[in-house]
Every structure is written in structure tokens, then in C-alpha cells.
Design a protein around this motif. Structure first.
Motif, mmCIF file in Angstrom:
data_model
loop_
_atom_site.group_PDB
_atom_site.id
_atom_site.type_symbol
_atom_site.label_atom_id
_atom_site.label_comp_id
_atom_site.label_asym_id
_atom_site.label_seq_id
_atom_site.Cartn_x
_atom_site.Cartn_y
_atom_site.Cartn_z
ATOM 1 N N ALA A 1 -18.218 13.991 8.101
ATOM 2 C CA ALA A 1 -18.536 15.244 8.790
ATOM 3 C C ALA A 1 -19.526 16.065 7.968
ATOM 4 O O ALA A 1 -20.447 16.682 8.524
ATOM 5 N N ALA A 2 -19.348 16.077 6.663
ATOM 6 C CA ALA A 2 -20.252 16.821 5.791
ATOM 7 C C ALA A 2 -21.660 16.227 5.852
ATOM 8 O O ALA A 2 -22.651 16.969 5.882
ATOM 9 N N ALA A 3 -21.762 14.919 5.871
ATOM 10 C CA ALA A 3 -23.072 14.274 5.957
ATOM 11 C C ALA A 3 -23.755 14.608 7.275
ATOM 12 O O ALA A 3 -24.970 14.867 7.312
ATOM 13 N N GLU A 4 -22.993 14.626 8.362
ATOM 14 C CA GLU A 4 -23.564 14.980 9.654
ATOM 15 C C GLU A 4 -24.053 16.426 9.648
ATOM 16 O O GLU A 4 -25.112 16.737 10.182
ATOM 17 N N ASN A 5 -23.285 17.329 9.049
ATOM 18 C CA ASN A 5 -23.684 18.736 8.986
ATOM 19 C C ASN A 5 -24.915 18.929 8.119
ATOM 20 O O ASN A 5 -25.755 19.783 8.420
ATOM 21 N N ARG A 6 -25.025 18.166 7.039
ATOM 22 C CA ARG A 6 -26.208 18.280 6.186
ATOM 23 C C ARG A 6 -27.464 17.910 6.953
ATOM 24 O O ARG A 6 -28.491 18.575 6.828
ATOM 25 N N LEU B 1 0.834 -1.198 0.000
ATOM 26 C CA LEU B 1 0.000 0.000 0.000
ATOM 27 C C LEU B 1 0.867 1.245 0.000
ATOM 28 O O LEU B 1 1.930 1.278 0.591
ATOM 29 N N SER B 2 0.374 2.235 -0.656
ATOM 30 C CA SER B 2 1.007 3.542 -0.572
ATOM 31 C C SER B 2 0.414 4.223 0.652
ATOM 32 O O SER B 2 -0.787 4.478 0.718
ATOM 33 N N LEU B 3 1.236 4.495 1.643
ATOM 34 C CA LEU B 3 0.730 5.053 2.894
ATOM 35 C C LEU B 3 0.151 6.450 2.704
ATOM 36 O O LEU B 3 -0.826 6.812 3.357
ATOM 37 N N SER B 4 0.729 7.223 1.825
ATOM 38 C CA SER B 4 0.203 8.570 1.611
ATOM 39 C C SER B 4 -1.190 8.513 0.987
ATOM 40 O O SER B 4 -2.079 9.280 1.363
ATOM 41 N N LYS B 5 -1.385 7.583 0.040
ATOM 42 C CA LYS B 5 -2.713 7.445 -0.573
ATOM 43 C C LYS B 5 -3.723 6.931 0.441
ATOM 44 O O LYS B 5 -4.873 7.387 0.461
ATOM 45 N N ALA B 6 -3.316 6.029 1.292
ATOM 46 C CA ALA B 6 -4.215 5.497 2.315
ATOM 47 C C ALA B 6 -4.590 6.597 3.306
ATOM 48 O O ALA B 6 -5.748 6.716 3.717
ATOM 49 N N ARG B 7 -3.619 7.406 3.692
ATOM 50 C CA ARG B 7 -3.870 8.493 4.634
ATOM 51 C C ARG B 7 -4.829 9.519 4.020
ATOM 52 O O ARG B 7 -5.763 9.984 4.663
ATOM 53 N N LYS B 8 -4.609 9.862 2.759
ATOM 54 C CA LYS B 8 -5.481 10.826 2.086
ATOM 55 C C LYS B 8 -6.894 10.268 1.928
ATOM 56 O O LYS B 8 -7.872 10.998 2.089
ATOM 57 N N ALA B 9 -7.017 8.993 1.615
ATOM 58 C CA ALA B 9 -8.331 8.375 1.473
ATOM 59 C C ALA B 9 -9.069 8.371 2.805
ATOM 60 O O ALA B 9 -10.280 8.620 2.861
ATOM 61 N N LYS B 10 -8.345 8.119 3.879
ATOM 62 C CA LYS B 10 -8.955 8.122 5.209
ATOM 63 C C LYS B 10 -9.430 9.531 5.567
ATOM 64 O O LYS B 10 -10.532 9.714 6.100
ATOM 65 N N ALA B 11 -8.625 10.539 5.257
ATOM 66 C CA ALA B 11 -9.002 11.921 5.533
ATOM 67 C C ALA B 11 -10.210 12.323 4.697
ATOM 68 O O ALA B 11 -11.117 13.017 5.189
ATOM 69 N N ARG B 12 -10.245 11.903 3.445
ATOM 70 C CA ARG B 12 -11.377 12.204 2.568
ATOM 71 C C ARG B 12 -12.663 11.591 3.115
ATOM 72 O O ARG B 12 -13.712 12.221 3.112
ATOM 73 N N ALA B 13 -12.565 10.355 3.582
ATOM 74 C CA ALA B 13 -13.733 9.674 4.137
ATOM 75 C C ALA B 13 -14.211 10.373 5.412
ATOM 76 O O ALA B 13 -15.420 10.515 5.637
ATOM 77 N N ALA B 14 -13.291 10.843 6.223
ATOM 78 C CA ALA B 14 -13.659 11.542 7.449
ATOM 79 C C ALA B 14 -14.348 12.867 7.127
ATOM 80 O O ALA B 14 -15.335 13.236 7.778
ATOM 81 N N LYS B 15 -13.838 13.577 6.119
ATOM 82 C CA LYS B 15 -14.465 14.838 5.716
ATOM 83 C C LYS B 15 -15.874 14.594 5.187
ATOM 84 O O LYS B 15 -16.796 15.357 5.465
ATOM 85 N N GLU B 16 -16.054 13.551 4.416
ATOM 86 C CA GLU B 16 -17.364 13.226 3.870
ATOM 87 C C GLU B 16 -18.334 12.876 4.993
ATOM 88 O O GLU B 16 -19.499 13.275 4.961
#
Length: 58
Positions: free
Chosen positions: A22-27, A5-20
Motif C-alpha cells: 500500500a505504501a508503494a502504491e501511495n508513493r 510455522l508460527s501462525l502469529s508470525k506468519a500473520r504479522k509478516a503478511k500484514a507487513r507485506a500488505a502495508k508495504e
């Protein structure tokens, strides 16, 4: 054997999922439908009109 695994890609994917998440909760927390916004606007306009109609002109 484990996948490489590319750790940077995994980290970015995890951050993207967390942002999504949070956005769903705010909606759900802050979002209102168009019909709800229109209803509130109509009620506000009606109450302003009633108030203006009851004002005395001097």
C-alpha cells in the motif's frame, strides 16, 4: 513432512507485506520528486511576482 510455522508470525509478516504494498502504491500515486516540487514553487513565485508588478499603486 511440512514445516512447523508460527501462525502469529506468519500473520504479522503478511500484514507487513500488505502495508508495504500500500505504501508503494501511495508513493507512486501521490509522491513527487524534489525537482518537480521546486519547479512548481518557482512557477508559483514567478506568477505572484508578475501579478504584483502589474498592480497599480494608488
Amino acid at each position: 513432512m511440512a514445516e512447523i510455522l508460527s501462525l502469529s508470525k506468519a500473520r504479522k509478516a503478511k500484514a507487513r507485506a500488505a502495508k508495504e504494498q500500500a505504501a508503494a502504491e501511495n508513493r507512486t500515486k501521490f509522491g513527487r520528486t524534489k525537482a518537480e516540487r521546486q519547479h512548481v514553487e518557482a512557477v508559483r513565485n514567478l506568477s505572484e511576482k508578475r501579478l504584483d508588478d502589474l498592480k497599480r499603486e494608488e
